[in-house]
Design an enzyme around this catalytic site. Structure first.
Site, PDB file in Angstrom:
ATOM      1  N   ASN A   1       0.580  -5.464   0.521  1.00 23.89           N
ATOM      2  CA  ASN A   1      -0.308  -4.454  -0.041  1.00 23.89           C
ATOM      3  C   ASN A   1      -0.110  -3.132   0.697  1.00 23.89           C
ATOM      4  O   ASN A   1      -0.462  -3.003   1.873  1.00 23.89           O
ATOM      5  CB  ASN A   1      -1.763  -4.930   0.082  1.00 23.89           C
ATOM      6  CG  ASN A   1      -2.752  -3.985  -0.549  1.00 23.89           C
ATOM      7  OD1 ASN A   1      -2.717  -2.779  -0.322  1.00 23.89           O
ATOM      8  ND2 ASN A   1      -3.662  -4.534  -1.331  1.00 23.89           N
TER       9      ASN A   1
ATOM     10  N   GLY B   1      -1.557  -0.255   0.373  1.00 27.06           N
ATOM     11  CA  GLY B   1      -2.794   0.395   0.769  1.00 27.06           C
ATOM     12  C   GLY B   1      -3.344  -0.165   2.063  1.00 27.06           C
ATOM     13  O   GLY B   1      -3.821   0.588   2.923  1.00 27.06           O
TER      14      GLY B   1
ATOM     15  N   GLU C   1      -3.104 -21.166   2.230  1.00 26.21           N
ATOM     16  CA  GLU C   1      -4.334 -20.882   2.979  1.00 26.21           C
ATOM     17  C   GLU C   1      -5.302 -22.046   2.821  1.00 26.21           C
ATOM     18  O   GLU C   1      -6.252 -21.986   2.052  1.00 26.21           O
ATOM     19  CB  GLU C   1      -4.937 -19.560   2.493  1.00 26.21           C
ATOM     20  CG  GLU C   1      -4.021 -18.366   2.744  1.00 26.21           C
ATOM     21  CD  GLU C   1      -4.605 -17.062   2.246  1.00 26.21           C
ATOM     22  OE1 GLU C   1      -5.829 -16.863   2.393  1.00 26.21           O
ATOM     23  OE2 GLU C   1      -3.840 -16.247   1.692  1.00 26.21           O
TER      24      GLU C   1
ATOM     25  N   ASP D   1      -8.121 -12.492   7.066  1.00 25.24           N
ATOM     26  CA  ASP D   1      -8.609 -13.329   5.977  1.00 25.24           C
ATOM     27  C   ASP D   1     -10.084 -13.022   5.822  1.00 25.24           C
ATOM     28  O   ASP D   1     -10.810 -12.892   6.821  1.00 25.24           O
ATOM     29  CB  ASP D   1      -8.396 -14.813   6.279  1.00 25.24           C
ATOM     30  CG  ASP D   1      -8.580 -15.667   5.028  1.00 25.24           C
ATOM     31  OD1 ASP D   1      -7.925 -15.371   4.012  1.00 25.24           O
ATOM     32  OD2 ASP D   1      -9.385 -16.619   5.060  1.00 25.24           O
ATOM     33  N   SER D   2     -10.530 -12.868   4.593  1.00 21.60           N
ATOM     34  CA  SER D   2     -11.903 -12.428   4.395  1.00 21.60           C
ATOM     35  C   SER D   2     -12.531 -13.081   3.181  1.00 21.60           C
ATOM     36  O   SER D   2     -11.855 -13.669   2.333  1.00 21.60           O
ATOM     37  CB  SER D   2     -11.955 -10.898   4.261  1.00 21.60           C
ATOM     38  OG  SER D   2     -11.153 -10.461   3.184  1.00 21.60           O
TER      39      SER D   2
ATOM     40  N   TYR E   1     -16.522  -9.129  -4.920  1.00 20.67           N
ATOM     41  CA  TYR E   1     -17.980  -9.242  -4.969  1.00 20.67           C
ATOM     42  C   TYR E   1     -18.689  -7.925  -4.614  1.00 20.67           C
ATOM     43  O   TYR E   1     -19.912  -7.916  -4.453  1.00 20.67           O
ATOM     44  CB  TYR E   1     -18.445 -10.347  -4.012  1.00 20.67           C
ATOM     45  CG  TYR E   1     -17.885 -11.714  -4.327  1.00 20.67           C
ATOM     46  CD1 TYR E   1     -18.484 -12.542  -5.276  1.00 20.67           C
ATOM     47  CD2 TYR E   1     -16.735 -12.183  -3.688  1.00 20.67           C
ATOM     48  CE1 TYR E   1     -17.968 -13.796  -5.567  1.00 20.67           C
ATOM     49  CE2 TYR E   1     -16.207 -13.432  -3.973  1.00 20.67           C
ATOM     50  CZ  TYR E   1     -16.830 -14.235  -4.916  1.00 20.67           C
ATOM     51  OH  TYR E   1     -16.312 -15.473  -5.212  1.00 20.67           O
TER      52      TYR E   1
ATOM     53  N   HIS F   1     -16.496  -4.827   6.730  1.00 18.11           N
ATOM     54  CA  HIS F   1     -16.177  -5.935   7.622  1.00 18.11           C
ATOM     55  C   HIS F   1     -14.776  -5.799   8.197  1.00 18.11           C
ATOM     56  O   HIS F   1     -14.549  -6.087   9.369  1.00 18.11           O
ATOM     57  CB  HIS F   1     -16.316  -7.268   6.878  1.00 18.11           C
ATOM     58  CG  HIS F   1     -15.645  -7.312   5.542  1.00 18.11           C
ATOM     59  ND1 HIS F   1     -15.859  -6.375   4.554  1.00 18.11           N
ATOM     60  CD2 HIS F   1     -14.740  -8.191   5.005  1.00 18.11           C
ATOM     61  CE1 HIS F   1     -15.136  -6.667   3.490  1.00 18.11           C
ATOM     62  NE2 HIS F   1     -14.437  -7.754   3.739  1.00 18.11           N
ATOM     63  N   ARG F   2     -13.816  -5.315   7.391  1.00 19.43           N
ATOM     64  CA  ARG F   2     -12.458  -5.129   7.895  1.00 19.43           C
ATOM     65  C   ARG F   2     -12.413  -4.018   8.935  1.00 19.43           C
ATOM     66  O   ARG F   2     -11.739  -4.131   9.963  1.00 19.43           O
ATOM     67  CB  ARG F   2     -11.485  -4.831   6.754  1.00 19.43           C
ATOM     68  CG  ARG F   2     -10.031  -4.683   7.253  1.00 19.43           C
ATOM     69  CD  ARG F   2      -9.037  -4.447   6.133  1.00 19.43           C
ATOM     70  NE  ARG F   2      -8.922  -5.611   5.272  1.00 19.43           N
ATOM     71  CZ  ARG F   2      -9.225  -5.640   3.988  1.00 19.43           C
ATOM     72  NH1 ARG F   2      -9.649  -4.545   3.379  1.00 19.43           N
ATOM     73  NH2 ARG F   2      -9.090  -6.743   3.281  1.00 19.43           N
TER      74      ARG F   2
END
Length: 203
Positions: A12, A14, A42, A70-71, A160, A186-187
């Site tokens: 990715n 971005g 995963e 990972d999220s 979400y 969170h990231r």
């Protein structure tokens, strides 16, 4: 002084750009995962397990230090679900809308004020030249807490984002600007924690 090259276990562009902006301050150059790198299953039970697995795979394939995240979303009333299954909550190839609708269906009998939830990001770093990190990657966690609303709100973001309402800002993630989201994400928090940890490791 030349920058330290670190592979990010993603293609990715971005996300690579975002990580470069942040890790540039400690002299790292973040590069994407090559197209021919193997896919990683995963199947971890936690975000940390999945992040570590992807970071190890990227590090050994590329012969470079590697980062991976990972999220997902944890909802307290659902005992932490959808958790590591967030992206495939409604099925292996589910769309964001299908995942959102399944979540709302699961919460239909629970009052909104009792729908506490959080986005979680686990970020792992593996340097394959350091045996200690191969055995035990550096791992941090970032969160963004709020509650799940009854009706999706906002057109920004993905996943979400239209359902997680942040009381302090009075809006869902999908109603925020990019700048607002980055400040509380969170990231973003996980990246800050990792930079602090790396700095501590090299003091």
């Amino acid at each position: 002084m030349s920058k330290k090259k670190v592979v990010l276990a993603t293609r990715n562009k971005g996300k690579v750009l975002e990580f470069n902006e942040r890790f540039g301050e400690i002299g790292w150059e973040i590069v994407p995962l090559p197209e021919d790198a193997p896919e990683v299953i995963e199947d971890g039970l936690t975000f940390e397990e999945n992040a570590s697995k992807k970071a190890r795979s990227a590090a050994f394939f590329c012969g470079l230090p590697a980062l991976s995240d990972d999220s997902g979303l944890e909802v307290d009333a659902l005992n932490g679900a959808p958790g590591v299954f967030s992206a495939r909550y409604a099925g292996e190839h589910a769309t964001d809308e299908q995942n959102n609708q399944k979540l709302l269906q699961a919460l239909r009998h629970i009052p909104e004020q009792e729908r506490s939830a959080r986005f979680v990001c686990a970020l792992a770093f593996v340097d394959c030249t350091r045996k200690s990190q191969v055995a035990q990657p550096l791992i941090v966690r970032g969160t963004c807490a709020g509650r799940i609303v009854d009706i999706p709100r906002g057109k920004n973001g993905f996943g979400y984002d239209p359902l997680l309402f942040i009381p302090e800002l009075g809006k869902t993630i999908a109603e925020m600007t990019i700048e607002e989201k980055h400040r509380i994400s969170h990231r973003g928090e996980a990246i800050r924690h990792m930079i602090d940890l790396i700095r501590t490791e090299h003091e």
